[in-house]
Design a protein around this motif. Sequence first.
Motif: not given
Ligand code: ZN
Length: 651
Positions: A327-328, A331, A350, A353, A416
């Motif tokens: 996830h990170e 980004h 989000e 991502t 999200y």
């Molecule tokens: Zn995030």
Amino acid sequence: MKRIKSLVFAAFLASATLICCQPATTTDSQSAERPPMIGDTTLRAALFVDPHSFSTPEATVTHLEWDAKVDFEAQEIHATAVWTLSETHGDQVVFDTKALEIKEVLLDGQEAQWSFGKEDDLLGSALVVYDLSPASKQVAITYTTTEGAEAVQWFPAALTQGKRMPFLFTQSQAILARTWIPCQDRPGVRFTYNASVQVPEGMLALMSASNPTQKAADGKYEFTMPQPIPSYLMALGAGDLEFIALGERSGVYAEPEMVRNAAFEFGQTEKMIEKAEELYGPYYWGRYDMLVLPPSFPFGGMENPRLTFLTPTVIVGDLSLVSLIAHELAHSWSGNLVTNGTWNDFWLNEGFTVYFEMRIMERVYGPDFSDMLVALSYDDLQKELADMLENDPEATILKQNLAGKNPDDGVNAIAYDKGFHFLKLCEQTVGRDSWDAFIKGYFEKYRFKTMVTEQFLQELAQLLTQDQWDAIGVDQWVYGKGLPVNCPFPASNRFFIVDEAVKMMLSTAPEATDAKQLCYPDFQTTKFWSTHEWLRYIRGLEAGGATVGHYALADENYGFSGSPNPEIVAAWFSAILKTNYEGYDPAIYAKTVEEFLLKVGRRKFIVPMYESMLQGDEKRKQWAREIYEKARPSYHPLSQGTLDALFASHA
Ligand code: ZN
Ligand code: BES
């Protein structure tokens, strides 16, 4: 006077946005025309009006030289921020500040004419520098942070793992950068930076920039970030840290006690970077390193460029929670490369991502694994939606209107998970090959730029035919409330087995003498269960109306109350804290709950636990209040904010 002019300008643009550019929410998704390109520059500017920053487009910044000294004893940062102005600018420049003590403001080395605007509880105050000439180049602001620096969390040595040195980290997203650096605190302004930071000897300092891997004897460090970033990606961490390389361009920093476990847990990082690049193009940031923070970090992770910040609660020994890294890392494209224009467009950061995260996970761990993550995302969405539709239906719209509100209010399953499912539906509609080519091209075209929802929809309109647009119901997805009925329903092979196990448990009478065997899927089955299967199992019990007897039986079989995995413990306690089940031993249970809440500050874990307690009887509520009173000082201001509101609503 000048200030009033700029506010009126902002208000005009804001209303222009509302009148001209927001398609009305329609329940009849079949009739919506795909949007035309926005040619008019005033309208385009209107889309980027940011309700969470005082800074104006009249003058923007392009580069920062930050010179700082971190004083752990006073818990203050003393710094000078030298901002380079864009070549063309008006006659004043506005910075965001909050709780900063300003010592001096210079314009090209001369004392500047400046003033503070009215203070706002949420936004802080504008620092306006007047009398700029067309030739003006630089504004230098010397200042000290104060106790009100919500972005900065200070830890005395006693609260670290090694207890040798104090520790500090910052969390700037969404609008907290202004509490430690005077800046144009809006995602629409990007700048490069260099920094020079003095920390106590023996300490390592790190930023969202090029980083040292060794301690400097004098505690002085230099940083460069040559790619332009928005202010919310400014980050600093310092403490007794060690580095372990994971591959050519990735590594992990943590306290010495933790760093080996972290390196083991995150061993797949290099492979994730490769797979991500194969999917959506080059990684533009040079290195990808990670910093493991103390457990009070309010998030799972934060995508600070070149240096993701992480909770230690994912270091569980079985590599099962590394979707957080995916996830990170994702980004680095969605968010850091193509950035949401304002916090109203947060879903662009989000939702994209989460989508990208799932694709990386699929490539690295296979579809059976990523299908579980997709199904959990769907569950999260359903769970939050029910609540939101009842209490705040507007909050279920992807394109938010957060003017006057804390952008933190928009951090929920809508951005999200609704965002993700919308993109997944687009993928399914056009097919993977076209979709992937589109997304790759989109990241390339808009790299180091900002994006608002309306502009993304224009891009999407180039990809979709009118029929596809209508079949998806794009306008309904983006501007409508709730979840459209054509949301893809997730299927997971591995969860199919878990759901059977849940049924087995729920159809068992706990008082039967052979209950323990009856409800137990054989060990061959559960032996390979990952954290995600256990989460699905616990949530399944909860949703299926498990009784105290069922919980006791599950606990006896699987030892949830004593699990070393914080993700499982949090899900388990969130389920049982609203029931009368008090664990196999009530004294141990009470102690475990308290210790967990005192130690861990990750909002995703602690908020549902407190919520669950507040649904119990008066005694349980009182218990929650007592624990919160003790734990509150160790939580990050962002977690404190959420929990203060939760307790206030149950007062
Ligand atoms: Zn995030
Ligand atoms: N950028 C967010 C964290 C964030 C969002 C901080 C908004 C402040 C304001 C980060 O990338 C994130 O989404 N973290 C999640 C990870 C999860 C979805 C895998 C978290 O912390 O739970």
